[in-house]
Design a protein around this motif. Structure first.
Motif, PDB file in Angstrom:
ATOM      1  N   UNK B 247     110.297   6.229  16.530  1.00 41.04           N
ATOM      2  CA  UNK B 247     111.509   7.175  16.558  1.00 41.04           C
ATOM      3  C   UNK B 247     111.381   8.480  16.713  1.00 41.04           C
ATOM      4  N   UNK B 248     109.736   8.774  16.549  1.00 44.33           N
ATOM      5  CA  UNK B 248     109.647  10.281  16.896  1.00 44.33           C
ATOM      6  C   UNK B 248     109.678  10.764  18.079  1.00 44.33           C
ATOM      7  N   UNK B 249     109.777  11.801  18.504  1.00 42.39           N
ATOM      8  CA  UNK B 249     109.783  12.251  19.672  1.00 42.39           C
ATOM      9  C   UNK B 249     108.655  13.130  20.351  1.00 42.39           C
ATOM     10  N   UNK B 250     108.604  13.701  21.525  1.00 43.69           N
ATOM     11  CA  UNK B 250     107.651  14.608  22.208  1.00 43.69           C
ATOM     12  C   UNK B 250     106.458  13.911  22.302  1.00 43.69           C
ATOM     13  N   UNK B 251     106.340  12.567  22.580  1.00 41.02           N
ATOM     14  CA  UNK B 251     105.062  12.073  22.740  1.00 41.02           C
ATOM     15  C   UNK B 251     104.501  12.163  24.337  1.00 41.02           C
ATOM     16  N   UNK B 252     105.627  11.971  25.393  1.00 39.41           N
ATOM     17  CA  UNK B 252     105.318  12.312  26.643  1.00 39.41           C
ATOM     18  C   UNK B 252     104.187  11.321  27.264  1.00 39.41           C
ATOM     19  N   UNK B 253     104.263   9.950  26.504  1.00 36.35           N
ATOM     20  CA  UNK B 253     103.617   8.885  27.347  1.00 36.35           C
ATOM     21  C   UNK B 253     104.895   8.125  28.145  1.00 36.35           C
ATOM     22  N   UNK B 254     104.250   7.201  28.774  1.00 45.26           N
ATOM     23  CA  UNK B 254     105.233   6.480  29.815  1.00 45.26           C
ATOM     24  C   UNK B 254     105.345   5.148  29.094  1.00 45.26           C
ATOM     25  N   UNK B 255     106.478   4.837  28.939  1.00 45.71           N
ATOM     26  CA  UNK B 255     106.925   3.303  28.454  1.00 45.71           C
ATOM     27  C   UNK B 255     107.561   2.561  29.963  1.00 45.71           C
ATOM     28  N   UNK B 256     106.853   1.643  30.002  1.00 48.50           N
ATOM     29  CA  UNK B 256     107.333   0.913  31.530  1.00 48.50           C
ATOM     30  C   UNK B 256     107.336  -0.462  31.098  1.00 48.50           C
ATOM     31  N   UNK B 257     107.936  -1.254  32.119  1.00 51.52           N
ATOM     32  CA  UNK B 257     108.250  -2.791  32.058  1.00 51.52           C
ATOM     33  C   UNK B 257     107.467  -3.466  33.210  1.00 51.52           C
ATOM     34  N   UNK B 258     107.065  -4.289  33.368  1.00 48.74           N
ATOM     35  CA  UNK B 258     106.212  -5.046  34.596  1.00 48.74           C
ATOM     36  C   UNK B 258     106.352  -6.471  34.223  1.00 48.74           C
ATOM     37  N   UNK B 259     106.284  -7.463  35.281  1.00 48.25           N
ATOM     38  CA  UNK B 259     106.186  -8.519  35.201  1.00 48.25           C
ATOM     39  C   UNK B 259     104.976  -9.138  34.571  1.00 48.25           C
ATOM     40  N   UNK B 260     104.890 -10.103  33.811  1.00 45.40           N
ATOM     41  CA  UNK B 260     103.840 -10.664  32.980  1.00 45.40           C
ATOM     42  C   UNK B 260     102.372 -11.021  34.062  1.00 45.40           C
ATOM     43  N   UNK B 261     102.737 -11.249  35.390  1.00 45.60           N
ATOM     44  CA  UNK B 261     101.637 -11.500  36.271  1.00 45.60           C
ATOM     45  C   UNK B 261     100.935 -10.500  36.603  1.00 45.60           C
ATOM     46  N   UNK B 262     101.393  -9.140  36.310  1.00 44.32           N
ATOM     47  CA  UNK B 262     100.515  -7.979  36.460  1.00 44.32           C
ATOM     48  C   UNK B 262      99.638  -7.536  35.213  1.00 44.32           C
ATOM     49  N   UNK B 263      99.489  -8.372  34.320  1.00 39.85           N
ATOM     50  CA  UNK B 263      98.764  -7.995  33.242  1.00 39.85           C
ATOM     51  C   UNK B 263      97.538  -7.367  33.357  1.00 39.85           C
ATOM     52  N   UNK B 264      96.535  -8.399  34.296  1.00 36.02           N
ATOM     53  CA  UNK B 264      95.293  -8.127  34.562  1.00 36.02           C
ATOM     54  C   UNK B 264      95.084  -6.729  35.310  1.00 36.02           C
TER      55      UNK B 264
END
Lengths: 310, 310
Positions: B247-264
């Protein structure tokens, strides 16, 4: 406790309007826009700490000064973003602000596509974007010795209103201070006629000085030729009026230079736009911007423009 | 008395850098830019009232947060404008500010093309522009039920530094607060892999909530999976750390979603960029963003993000 940032953004988003070239507007990390092929993008940003005027006027003027910059480049307005800092979340203030901002945006078909809100002293920043055909932008660096110098509309009204502000806050000149008219149509038409152009925000002589510095030329301006409104003539004597017209700020008229062969075309443009366009002097060799009175004597303004840090 | 506005602008102009697609940079009424044909323009604007940190850090962070927005869209940075209000004209401050701003700009090839300065409380607004191929922007609205949820880097460092600020102003975490790293390269590479993306500025759960709201899905996040730096582990116990990370802020990292087939492919991207990319949960049906502890019990953050007007 007022609504939070996300409510404010939702409020702005609901009223922002759209255009066909907006792929994604307010509501993602950034706006996604489709520039037209073969045209150049014109971008200007301005920051303002408004005085205690009506929020609708603050909204109008914040956009107007940026549209005026686009006009001075001969650009067609397209998109804008708005960053707003407010001491507290105030939906009545935001709604009134948007009334003014969006009324002017609607007149010029410019859509609000993004921005930011935060808590802090009242402060606004607007970025405006538009297009010009490649190679046809109005720049400051094209004035030639012998060119005529022209100005749209009338000069000194906003500066006059500022002088009268405490004594006559409802003076008719006040509207020119609070609701300046960006000369967007004139700027676009002038792209084919003018050799250089600037918008008059810091005062005529100061802004014409920017054209001269970038074009490596001088200018000679005839003070009696400077266009004045009836309201300004009624409120000030000749000496005070000349100072307001030559050195007052906040006019948001266009000052431009053009070859003398374009005089007739500029006259028809003025007629077509129903806009006064006045020849006020000419471009000279050298680097000095000289203003002369009716007798041809050098005229000295009491101050040479408005420097935000002086 | 310091130098006036025009000197400040000249100072900024002299250091602004350039790119081949800038037809006209700082010094006219607006910048004149040539967008590449067939690509979309990505535009973001942010306003900041910086606290009393070093001017070079203020400059870095003002640009970093906007580059982070571009990164979250998968965009290649190109141009930016800067509006600056300062209580007084202070060339030492400006020079230090530009040191930080332009160091980061140089890393990403983004050029400063315009802006504005005025006198007022210290305030900054930055507009950043970049490009994406038409149709390939990373948006918030593409998450699908069953997608993995990922995050770059580590979470909670900046929020941890804020907690420690008074007691340990020189704590190693401080650099993550003052000099966040916008994940521009990761964002560009993820344009081909992610289904939705947001940058973590208000706190992981709040920002993931934006993806869920726009995509009409929910999410389940495993608190023990959230990536933490060694410095954060050393400074806080597990309970405090989980709150800072979720819940903290100011990370400026990316949170993203992707299909499980992209794990590798995501693992090879992490390796190629030498950047930790961690799978932290998955997208679910419904609309709730749920965080669970190691036992699978619902975890409640002490606060759900940072609302600038709360």
């Amino acid at each position: 406790m007022g609504p939070g940032e996300f409510d404010l953004i939702a409020r702005i988003r609901a009223r922002a309007g759209t255009r066909d070239d907006i792929v994604l507007g307010i509501g993602d990390d950034a706006a996604l826009l489709a520039p037209p092929p073969g045209r150049h993008l014109v971008v200007t940003e301005g920051v303002h700490f408004p005085r205690g005027t009506a929020p609708a006027d603050i909204g109008w003027k914040a956009l107007a000064v940026n549209l005026s910059d686009l006009a001075a480049m001969g650009a067609e307005p397209a998109w804008c973003t708005l960053s707003l800092s407010l001491p507290q979340s105030d939906t009545a203030w935001i709604d009134a602000f948007l009334d003014g901002f969006l009324a002017l945006a609607g007149e010029h078909g410019i859509a609000l596509v993004g921005g930011d809100t935060t808590r802090g002293p009242l402060s606004l920043s607007v970025t405006a974007m538009g297009f010009v055909d490649a190679g046809s932008a109005l720049r400051r660096d094209g004035a030639q010795v012998g060119d005529d110098v022209w100005v749209t509309g009338t000069l000194g009204d906003a500066a006059g209103a500022l002088v009268l502000l405490e004594r006559e806050p409802a003076h008719p000149l006040r509207r020119r201070l609070d609701r300046p008219t960006p000369r967007v149509h004139a700027g676009r038409a002038l792209a084919a006629l003018a050799s250089a152009c600037v918008d008059v925000s810091d005062g005529l002589l100061a802004d014409l000085g920017h054209i001269c510095a970038r074009s490596d030329v001088g200018a000679r301006i005839e003070i009696p030729s400077l266009p004045a409104s009836e309201a300004l003539r009624d409120a000030f004597d000749d000496v005070a009026r000349a100072a307001l017209q030559a050195a007052g700020g906040d006019d948001y008229e266009l000052c431009f230079t053009a070859d003398a062969s374009h005089r007739e075309r500029i006259a028809s443009l003025a007629s077509r736009l129903d806009l006064r366009i006045t020849r006020i002097g000419r471009i000279t060799a050298g680097t000095a911007v000289v203003a002369v009175d009716a007798a041809g004597t050098a005229w000295q303004p009491p101050r040479t423009g408005y420097d935000h840090f002086e």
